[in-house]
Enzyme design. Sequence first.
Site, PDB file in Angstrom:
ATOM      1  N   HIS A 116       0.821  -1.204   0.000  1.00 34.80           N
ATOM      2  CA  HIS A 116       0.000   0.000   0.000  1.00 34.80           C
ATOM      3  C   HIS A 116       0.855   1.253   0.000  1.00 34.80           C
ATOM      4  CE1 HIS A 116      -2.971   2.935   1.796  1.00 34.80           C
ATOM      5  NE2 HIS A 116      -3.604   2.483   0.720  1.00 34.80           N
ATOM      6  N   HIS A 147      -4.013   7.346  -4.940  1.00 36.41           N
ATOM      7  CA  HIS A 147      -5.130   8.036  -4.281  1.00 36.41           C
ATOM      8  C   HIS A 147      -5.355   9.367  -4.984  1.00 36.41           C
ATOM      9  CE1 HIS A 147      -3.346   5.277  -1.418  1.00 36.41           C
ATOM     10  NE2 HIS A 147      -4.586   5.073  -1.013  1.00 36.41           N
ATOM     11  N   HIS A 168      -7.241  -0.387  -5.578  1.00 37.49           N
ATOM     12  CA  HIS A 168      -7.620  -1.048  -4.326  1.00 37.49           C
ATOM     13  C   HIS A 168      -8.421  -2.325  -4.587  1.00 37.49           C
ATOM     14  CE1 HIS A 168      -6.298   2.836  -2.725  1.00 37.49           C
ATOM     15  NE2 HIS A 168      -6.142   2.235  -1.568  1.00 37.49           N
ATOM     16  N   HIS A 196     -14.567   7.817   2.333  1.00 36.70           N
ATOM     17  CA  HIS A 196     -13.646   6.757   2.767  1.00 36.70           C
ATOM     18  C   HIS A 196     -12.535   7.330   3.658  1.00 36.70           C
ATOM     19  CE1 HIS A 196      -9.494   6.239   1.306  1.00 36.70           C
ATOM     20  NE2 HIS A 196      -9.588   4.974   1.692  1.00 36.70           N
ATOM     21  N   HIS A 219     -11.237   6.326   7.629  1.00 38.80           N
ATOM     22  CA  HIS A 219      -9.852   6.142   8.096  1.00 38.80           C
ATOM     23  C   HIS A 219      -9.572   7.026   9.311  1.00 38.80           C
ATOM     24  CE1 HIS A 219      -7.588   3.584   5.273  1.00 38.80           C
ATOM     25  NE2 HIS A 219      -8.365   4.056   4.311  1.00 38.80           N
ATOM     26  N   PHE A 279      -1.691   6.932   5.337  1.00 40.92           N
ATOM     27  CA  PHE A 279      -1.494   6.006   4.215  1.00 40.92           C
ATOM     28  C   PHE A 279      -0.353   5.031   4.469  1.00 40.92           C
ATOM     29  CE2 PHE A 279      -3.169   9.239   0.976  1.00 40.92           C
ATOM     30  CZ  PHE A 279      -4.383   8.602   0.904  1.00 40.92           C
ATOM     31  N   HIS A 293     -12.047  -1.318   2.970  1.00 40.77           N
ATOM     32  CA  HIS A 293     -11.943  -1.237   1.511  1.00 40.77           C
ATOM     33  C   HIS A 293     -12.835  -2.238   0.787  1.00 40.77           C
ATOM     34  CE1 HIS A 293      -9.375   2.028   0.262  1.00 40.77           C
ATOM     35  NE2 HIS A 293      -8.918   1.968   1.506  1.00 40.77           N
TER      36      HIS A 293
HETATM   37 CU1  C2O Z   1      -5.242   3.318  -0.066  1.00 41.96          CU
HETATM   38 CU2  C2O Z   1      -8.124   3.638   2.234  1.00 41.96          CU
HETATM   39  O1  C2O Z   1      -6.529   3.987   1.193  1.00 41.96           O
END
Ligand code: C2O
Length: 378
Positions: free
Chosen positions: A141, A163, A172, A296, A300, A316, A329
């Site tokens: 990631h 992103h 993703h 989203h 996080h 991240f 995700h």
């Molecule tokens: Cu790659 Cu929820 O971020």
Amino acid sequence: MLTVSRHVAFISCEQKQSNEESPVIDRRNVLLGLGGLYSAAATLGKQNMEANGAPVQPPKWSKCHTAFDGATQEQVNCCPPYSTAKVVDFVPPPSHEPLRVRQPAHKLEAEYVEKFKEGIARMKALPADDPWNFMQQATIHYTYCNGAYDQVGFNEEVLLQVHGSWLFLPWHRYYLYFYERIIGRLIGDPTFALPFWNWDTQEGMRIPKIYLDTSSPLYNDLRNKSHYTALFDYKFAFGDPNPSPPQEEEVITHNLHILHKMFEESEKSPSLFMVKPVVAGEAVPSNASGSLENLHNDVHMWTGPSKSPYHDMGNFYTAAHDIMFFGHHANVDKMWDIYNSSRGHTPEFKQDDWLEASFVFYDENRQVVKCKVCLFFP
Ligand code: C2O
């Protein structure tokens, strides 16, 4: 309707000539955690003029270097141990393969939870340099979002960043796709599917219990503990108190309203839902994200600790160290699927710069595969 069967349809992409030498990094464009905290130097000028329409290509693994954690301002090493592996084109699985059905995390049966825990425990027990190892999988990631790769081919270095652009959802999706299959392989279950944390429904607006058992391999201590049993308010900002019991109904209604509005407003406009194009040689705009990605980001931030450096879920660099990342995700992916079906299963963008964009992953056969966006669209 709480069980969604994830049937990713693949087709072969037309073979097209593309510039194999061109991926991309801009170390000046640094991400500070999530939630729109993108701190970026201006990225206009020469490099953008050169970005005249070539799909973003996967990085050259042999050219990996340290990445950057924007929150701690530290260099971090996340290069994969398999930098010399041969890359082959990804071939979609045969259609007779058993269907994997993703289920909501809060509804999983005890037996399934055990299976999931066993898979994660096995991932964690692998040697540290095994590409299937839990931490190795997590580093994938941040190699794709914290600047571990640059690629020559443009006059200036450009960040490889998945992103803040139309690459967000497809990248993703592939990441989870292989993660899920690796777990299945580790526990010998070809039907294994990742659970999703359905924070887009009333029942899912709290952290599912499977993540909160402190003795479980699904537990991660680096979370906002005051949210363990709280209702998630989509409007949350750091420092906000949890909704009180009398406020809960209103918060739920408001959350559902935000979701409804998001789908309604973006139905005709994928660039609202999924943001803007980014092509090879072009840096992601400093403040861009689509409506789904924005929401989203809030998840996080709400899940991770409220203080810098926001490790794990709120940054991240570390987000995928928390298995909740994958539940989160899987839900985002489900929402893309809902969006896509509401538009008749057609690709959101017709440009080759999107459909031919590609990434590399380590698959469940220990093979490095190159995957294109267009494979998702029959
Ligand atoms: Cu790659 Cu929820 O971020």
